[in-house]
Design an enzyme around this catalytic site. Structure first.
Site, PDB file in Angstrom:
ATOM      1  CE  LYS A  73      -4.295  -1.585   0.249  1.00 41.60           C
ATOM      2  NZ  LYS A  73      -5.350  -1.212  -0.709  1.00 41.60           N
ATOM      3  CE  LYS A  95     -10.606  -3.966  -4.517  1.00 37.40           C
ATOM      4  NZ  LYS A  95     -10.318  -2.716  -3.765  1.00 37.40           N
TER       5      LYS A  95
END
Length: 328
Positions: free
Chosen positions: A150, A246
């Site tokens: 991240k 997703k």
């Protein structure tokens, strides 16, 4: 044929903290769905995302509003018109798939005509932090085959260098969470190339990513926030090399499978991803693994405790054995 709906909001503490460019959180708040029909039970779960204008309360309300339609025998295909893509439809869609499979005495994979791969390798996420903190986390996870790093804040070059030094042989993908500026793209992508990063996810904000069509993609670039479902998929061509599918964005497995098929037709590689949630969310998403070049379904590993009967993770791989939670 009446379907009885039971839905509610649940919170699952996160082990430590989870930080991305937009902030940190200490728990995963999900909305769970239970559908019962003639003694058979189907389940689903979704994770409302405030960045997309969703709250758990709004999501639960949208689900409960369909109780009369479900009692009247609403089908999964009818659900696609009743709700837009998003978290609420995801939980109901997955619950209907599960219910259908259990009534038929088979698995959702069989219903969908899917053969799961023998091995599903998933990324493990390293949360955004200082270079030193991320290096420590990467070192602890360096035995795993794939790490998702991240990024998306000042100092990303130092973070990435520290992670690569701490995990010199591990495959890496990067998620900038819309946090980079187009003026820095060339430099940051070059650093990614030197650090042998396989994929950079959503470097620029959704709606402000036109520059991606004008630069040299030194590393393949994946869309996440820039596309949610079938609508808008064609607009990715020329800007992106891959798409992160997703189920909380597509509104369930039904549209996710359609997105995967269309992405392949458009020449886009596929990543299957998740929100931070339990195995009840991962089980439907893993049906896309056979089409995905990258799988990022580590949500339960971020939690302090998963649901009972959840997925089993071994050495960065997801066991493909059936789970009592979902899917038959």
């Amino acid at each position: 044929m009446t379907i009885i709906l039971d839905a509610g909001i649940e919170a699952f503490p996160i082990a430590g903290h989870f930080t991305i460019a937009r902030g940190s959180k200490s728990e995963a708040v999900v909305v769970s769905v239970r559908l019962e029909q003639d003694g058979y039970v189907g389940r689903g779960e979704c994770t409302p995302y405030s960045h997309y204008g969703e709250t758990p309360e709004m999501t639960l309300s949208a689900i409960e509003a369909l109780a009369p339609a479900l009692a009247g025998g609403m089908t999964r295909l009818e659900l696609q018109d009743a709700l837009p893509p998003g978290a609420a439809r995801n939980a109901l869609d997955c619950a209907l798939w599960d219910l259908e499979a259990r009534r038929a005495g088979t698995s959702v994979a069989a219903l969908a005509g899917i053969i799961l791969p023998q091995r599903i390798e998933t990324a493990f996420t390293v949360s955004l932090g200082t270079p030193d903190a991320m290096a420590v986390a990467a070192s602890r996870a360096a035995h795993l085959p794939l790490l998702k790093i991240k990024l998306g804040a000042p100092g990303d070059a130092e973070r990435l260098g520290a992670v690569r030094a701490a995990a010199p042989d591990t495959r890496l993908v990067v998620d900038a969470n819309e946090g980079w500026h187009e003026d820095d793209l060339d430099v940051l992508l070059d650093i990614c190339r030197h650090c042998r990063v396989e994929l950079v996810e959503q470097p620029l904000p959704a709606g402000a990513d036109a520059a991606l069509a004008e630069i040299n993609h030194l590393v393949p670039i994946c869309a996440d926030e820039s596309v949610h479902a079938l609508d808008g998929l064609e607009a990715l061509v020329g800007r992106y090399d891959a798409v992160n599918i997703k189920l909380d964005k597509t509104g369930g497995l039904t549209e996710a499978l359609a997105v995967a098929q269309r992405a392949e037709e458009l020449g886009l590689a596929i990543m299957v991803g998740c929100m931070v949630s339990t195995s009840l969310s991962m089980l439907p998403a893993r049906l896309l693994a056979s089409k995905a070049r990258w799988v990022d379904l580590d949500g339960p590993l971020i939690l302090a405790k998963d649901r009972p009967g959840g997925l089993v993770y071994r050495g960065g791989n997801i066991d493909v054995d059936a789970s009592p939670l979902w899917g038959g």
